[in-house]
Design an enzyme around this catalytic site. Structure first.
Site, PDB file in Angstrom:
ATOM      1  N   ARG A  66       0.934  -1.146  -0.093  1.00 30.95           N
ATOM      2  CA  ARG A  66       0.125  -0.098  -0.116  1.00 30.95           C
ATOM      3  C   ARG A  66       0.820   1.319   0.095  1.00 30.95           C
ATOM      4  NH1 ARG A  66      -4.907   2.073  -1.101  1.00 30.95           N
ATOM      5  NH2 ARG A  66      -5.873   3.088   0.469  1.00 30.95           N
ATOM      6  N   THR A  94      -9.625   0.405 -10.297  1.00 30.52           N
ATOM      7  CA  THR A  94      -8.805  -0.506  -9.603  1.00 30.52           C
ATOM      8  C   THR A  94      -8.600  -1.681 -10.164  1.00 30.52           C
ATOM      9  OG1 THR A  94      -9.030   0.675  -7.502  1.00 30.52           O
ATOM     10  CG2 THR A  94      -8.637  -1.866  -7.362  1.00 30.52           C
ATOM     11  N   SER A 133      -7.586   1.235   3.351  1.00 32.90           N
ATOM     12  CA  SER A 133      -8.233   0.945   2.024  1.00 32.90           C
ATOM     13  C   SER A 133      -9.410  -0.029   1.843  1.00 32.90           C
ATOM     14  CB  SER A 133      -6.923  -0.026   1.123  1.00 32.90           C
ATOM     15  OG  SER A 133      -7.402  -0.594  -0.095  1.00 32.90           O
ATOM     16  N   SER A 134     -10.017  -0.392   0.873  1.00 31.09           N
ATOM     17  CA  SER A 134     -11.089  -1.088   0.845  1.00 31.09           C
ATOM     18  C   SER A 134     -10.973  -2.491   0.061  1.00 31.09           C
ATOM     19  CB  SER A 134     -12.461  -0.600   0.481  1.00 31.09           C
ATOM     20  OG  SER A 134     -12.851   0.563   0.860  1.00 31.09           O
TER      21      SER A 134
HETATM   22  N1  GLY Z   1      -8.206   3.416  -3.831  1.00 34.17           N
HETATM   23  C1  GLY Z   1      -9.352   2.403  -3.297  1.00 34.17           C
HETATM   24  C2  GLY Z   1      -8.956   1.661  -2.119  1.00 34.17           C
HETATM   25  O1  GLY Z   1      -7.726   1.273  -1.909  1.00 34.17           O
HETATM   26  O2  GLY Z   1      -9.818   1.155  -1.354  1.00 34.17           O
END
Ligand code: GLY
Length: 589
Positions: free
Chosen positions: A117, A389, A460-461
């Site tokens: 990340r 994504t 993040s999701s």
């Molecule tokens: N950028 C979308 C997420 O990481 O949730």
């Protein structure tokens, strides 16, 4: 190999010794060859077949994954290849300038998470996107280099190759380098997102030269060539992580960011590390689910939702009650996401409490089957289709598996490319909470746990997920911003119901994220009777004009049989293939 001449007993034999000596060199050579061939037949079995399944969001990435397997790579080498190729052929979704989470399962059942990340630059501050009155400055956390966190994907790929792979990084990255250098024809998703983000891209000369055709969205059939990105990939291939975070690439990145008003320094890059973490594990209805740990909210939210659902006999509920229950558990898990979750290396997350199955009792205490719950009202969610994504899933017949979700956040990230790098930077800084209660681009709110701080990873999701059942192993995940977690939840429930991957990726979806207090749903997600029933309970229902998500899924049955499915909403490719390898079929370090 044992040498007879070293045996003292034989060395004392005056007759045979000279003969043996005369024959020794050729015999030893022959013996070596025989043993080698015997060993190869036992360990290597030239031509031995194994199967692998890959589902990714782009056909070129799926094909490149199989190319690496056929070259003798293991599944983790193939994961490096697929990630890197997605970075080249799907610049609207992920890339070297972004990050992600890779869930790796070895054939012996051990599961680990690689956290690549992004993190905030060391010069970042909590109010960097607010004006003097404390209001968010429009687009500042979305467009241009100030929106970019320090990339994590290059470090993650180098780490996966080193700890888990069998091939050198240069071999696993070769297909991506080739595609960046020689180019490929862009697809409709590329053209759609280039149109959506044209203004941000056009503001960056590096990005405009790379992704637009004389400042305009390229026509169908246009070939995207990225020679600077090819050279950046070559430096990564040759030097590992230092090929990106030090030397020429680092110098170009920092110079380009700072010249355009960004705040990166060489130290930001030098200090970035991908981290190997334990995934979140949750047991539900005979399934064992592994998903992403913080700084992703996915695993914790899934655990809370599954623990809540575990308190009910779903089969005894009507269709309306079942949907109502799902909406209510989504509402509660997203409330906890906003309250408690952030970077585990910087904030204290009450993980033990949140993951305790007994905690679900307190979450459902106020859950009624007679009326919808309530969340504090907020502005509407502006989130789009959710292809910004990417995800891929893979498994092989031995039981190795990878689920990986990768992102540069919004379509085409920040739209900024530091000149000479070919690296499109993310705008993942928008995933931080600007201010308590202020929603991000996905309408998600957060608190202090996800406030901006120097060096902090933004929440993040992304939820790459593995599901072990008595019958096999499911591998799944999807893009879709805030809706990722609920898409994966619906997929897990499909697995629990015995459905195959084709069903997980096709099923109609609905979503609640606590705030805004509404149920978003795809066309066809609810029957007319369900819509009536949910309305009567007081749910605010928001039909979406379009579908969302791009799930990539693989199923490995207990005996090794593989299936793969790619979401019909996207243009990905899912394939199961027999791999004929010239090296050992057994994987893992
Ligand atoms: N950028 C979308 C997420 O990481 O949730």
């Amino acid at each position: 190999m044992p040498s007879t001449s070293r045996s003292p007993a034989r060395a004392a034999d005056p007759v045979s010794l000279p003969v043996k000596r005369r024959l020794e060199a050729p015999v030893r050579g022959l013996l070596r060859l025989v043993l080698l061939l015997a060993g190869l037949s036992l360990l290597v079995r030239p031509g031995a077949a194994r199967q692998a399944a890959i589902a990714s969001a782009h056909p070129l990435a799926t094909a490149a994954g199989f190319e690496t397997l056929a070259a003798g790579g293991n599944l983790f080498d193939a994961a490096v290849t697929v990630s890197a190729v997605l970075a080249v052929v799907q610049p609207e979704s992920s890339g070297l300038g972004g990050g992600g989470f890779w869930l790796l399962r070895r054939a012996d059942g051990r599961v680990s998470m690689i956290d690549g990340r992004e993190r905030a630059p060391l010069a970042a501050s909590a109010d960097m996107y607010l004006d003097a009155a404390g209001r968010p400055i429009p687009r500042r956390s979305l467009d241009g280099p100030l929106a970019a966190g320090i990339p994590g994907e290059p470090a993650a790929l180098a780490l996966i190759a080193r700890r888990y792979g069998r091939l050198p990084l240069a071999r696993s990255l070769a297909p991506a380098i080739r595609l960046a250098r020689d180019g490929f024809v862009v697809d409709e998703a590329y053209r759609r997102y280039a149109g959506f983000r044209r203004r941000a891209i056009a503001a960056s000369p590096g990005a405009a030269a790379q992704f637009l055709d004389h400042g305009e969205v390229p026509a169908a059939g246009w070939r995207l060539r990225q020679p600077d990105l090819a050279r950046t990939l070559e430096r990564l291939a040759a030097e590992g992580r230092d090929g990106f975070y030090a030397g020429k690439t680092a110098r170009l990145l920092v110079a380009g960011v700072r010249a355009a008003g960004g705040i990166w320094t060489g130290r930001d890059l030098a200090e970035y590390r991908a981290v190997e973490r334990a995934p979140i594990r949750v047991d539900y209805a005979g399934l064992r689910v592994f998903s992403a740990a913080p700084p992703s909210s996915g695993g914790v939210a899934l655990a809370e939702m599954l623990h809540m659902l575990d308190r009910f006999d779903l089969d005894a509920l009507t269709a309306v009650q079942r949907k109502h229950l799902l909406i209510e558990v989504m509402r509660r898990a997203y409330r906890d996401r906003a309250r408690f979750l952030g970077d585990p290396d910087q904030v204290a997350i009450p993980l033990k409490r949140l993951l305790d199955p007994a905690y679900a009792n307190s979450l459902i205490r106020d859950l009624s089957f007679g009326a919808a719950g309530r969340s504090r009202p907020l502005p509407p969610d502006p989130s789009g289709k959710g292809l910004d994504t990417t995800h891929f899933s893979m498994a092989d017949s031995e039981g190795n598996a990878v689920a990986a979700t990768l992102s540069i956040n919004y379509g085409f990230g920040s739209g900024f490319v530091p000149p000479g790098t070919g690296v499109l930077l993310n705008d993942e800084m928008d995933d931080f909470s600007m201010r308590p209660g202020v929603p991000n681009v996905y309408g998600l709110v957060g608190g202090r746990a996800n406030a901006i701080a120097p060096g902090r990873r933004m929440l993040s999701s992304m939820s790459p997920t593995l599901v072990e059942t008595p019958k096999g192993l499911g591998v799944l995940g999807t893009p879709g911003g805030s809706r990722i977690i609920t898409m994966v939840l619906l997929g897990i429930l499909d697995i629990a119901a015995g459905e195959g991957p084709d069903h997980w990726v096709r099923r109609r979806r609905f979503h609640h994220q606590y705030l805004p207090d509404e149920v978003q749903y795809e066309p066809g997600a609810f029957s007319a009777q369900e819509l009536r029933g949910l309305r009567l309970l007081g749910h605010r229902l928001r039909p979406l004009d379009d579908t969302y998500g791009d799930m990539q899924a693989v199923w490995r049955a207990k005996g090794g049989h593989l299936e793969a499915a790619s979401d019909p909403r996207g243009s990905g490719a899912a394939q199961v293939k027999t791999i004929r390898v010239s090296t050992s079929p057994s994987d893992g370090p």
